[in-house]
Design a protein around this motif. Structure first.
Motif, PDB file in Angstrom:
ATOM      1  N   THR A 102       0.858  -1.193   0.000  1.00 28.59           N
ATOM      2  CA  THR A 102       0.000   0.000   0.000  1.00 28.59           C
ATOM      3  C   THR A 102       0.884   1.229   0.000  1.00 28.59           C
ATOM      4  N   ARG A 103       0.564   2.181  -0.875  1.00 27.62           N
ATOM      5  CA  ARG A 103       1.312   3.444  -0.870  1.00 27.62           C
ATOM      6  C   ARG A 103       0.639   4.400   0.107  1.00 27.62           C
ATOM      7  N   LEU A 104       1.436   5.009   0.960  1.00 24.63           N
ATOM      8  CA  LEU A 104       0.922   5.964   1.942  1.00 24.63           C
ATOM      9  C   LEU A 104       0.872   7.348   1.300  1.00 24.63           C
ATOM     10  N   VAL A 105      -0.322   7.929   1.273  1.00 28.82           N
ATOM     11  CA  VAL A 105      -0.513   9.243   0.660  1.00 28.82           C
ATOM     12  C   VAL A 105      -1.164  10.163   1.683  1.00 28.82           C
ATOM     13  N   PRO A 106      -0.459  11.257   2.046  1.00 29.05           N
ATOM     14  CA  PRO A 106       0.886  11.644   1.598  1.00 29.05           C
ATOM     15  C   PRO A 106       1.952  10.806   2.291  1.00 29.05           C
ATOM     16  N   SER A 107       3.194  10.913   1.808  1.00 28.51           N
ATOM     17  CA  SER A 107       4.303  10.232   2.455  1.00 28.51           C
ATOM     18  C   SER A 107       4.439  10.721   3.891  1.00 28.51           C
TER      19      SER A 107
END
Length: 285
Positions: A102-107
């Motif tokens: 999973t990409r965390l948005v925002p970093s």
């Protein structure tokens, strides 16, 4: 049970085996370890709210949004960048967002500075999946490239886990101050005590006895256990777990941007492959 029900039951059992320990698991009832039947009742971990101000927190912790991944080792950097660029150019990245990570948005922030790509393992000493992952993660961590920093972060979603987090950070601070000589040995011993000897290490007295076995004086242990530095580290760990959306362990987070675990990857070996690929992606920036 008919054949269909049996098949469904086996499938569910398989999923649960690799899913990890979730934050909805009940707290374990505190009980003294077998060799400590006469010890004092379990004590609460030191209050991590205390009288520390928000200004002190801001001064003590430097949050870093990005990693430059530049160590000054030009040869190593060129090798890693060449490998990453080749994979990207040829479409060899085989793990995908939404399936394997999973990409965390925002970093989100990382613990260390922006000089390296940070891989953080969130774990709990009492989690059998974290215990099983230890040999694999230790082998990987022993051979990380110079552009990568590996850190462990204890999960803290109930009082038992907070006690074990306090143990972990007490170990870390004592080792930094050269009052604990074998930090890795004590770390491994905690896992063994919990999973092999049924010593749950649920109170300060039981934990102190373990540290004394590793050459730490009772005075040094008590001073560090109740220190501001340990309390501060616990606050940071709890904040990062919230920012990263932590819901189970073991979970690995790459550079505050990507979150993955064995359930997503499919196995511990593939989990390491996913992490390596995410590190390669970061090296292409």
């Amino acid at each position: 049970m008919n054949r269909m029900n049996l098949t469904l039951a086996l499938l569910l059992a398989g999923i649960l085996f690799i899913a990890g320990c979730g934050n909805d698991e009940p707290e374990e009832v505190a009980e003294d370890p077998p060799e400590a039947a006469t010890t004092a009742p379990a004590e609460e971990p030191a209050d991590s709210s205390g009288d520390v101000t928000a200004e002190e927190d801001a001064e003590a912790v430097e949050i870093v949004e990005e990693s430059a991944a530049d160590t000054g080792d030009e040869k190593a950097d060129r090798i890693l960048l060449a490998q990453a660029n080749t994979a990207a150019a040829t479409g060899e990245f085989k793990y995908s967002e939404g399936t394997h990570y999973t990409r965390l948005v925002p970093s989100q922030p990382t613990i260390g500075d922006a000089d390296k790509i940070e891989v953080a393992e969130f774990f709990w000493y009492g989690c059998p999946h974290c215990y099983d992952l230890e040999p694999t993660i230790n082998e990987w961590a022993a051979d990380v490239p110079p552009t990568v920093r590996f850190v462990r972060v204890p999960a803290m979603w109930n009082e038992v886990l907070k006690t074990h987090a306090q143990l972990f950070f007490t170990k870390e601070v004592l080792a930094k101050n050269e009052l604990l000589k074998d930090e890795a040995g004590l770390h491994n011993a905690v896992f063994e005590e919990y999973h092999r000897r049924s010593n749950r290490l649920l109170n300060e007295d039981a934990i102190q006895r373990l540290f004394v076995r590793f050459g730490v004086s009772e005075a040094d242990f008590t001073k560090t256990w109740k220190s501001f530095e340990v309390s501060q580290k616990m606050r940071v760990a709890e904040d990062l777990a919230r920012r990263y959306g932590l819901s189970s362990v073991p979970t690995l987070v790459v550079n505050g941007k990507y979150r993955t675990g064995a359930a997503e990857a499919g196995s511990y070996e593939k989990l390491i492959e996913v992490v390596d690929e995410l590190v390669a992606r970061e090296n292409t920036r």
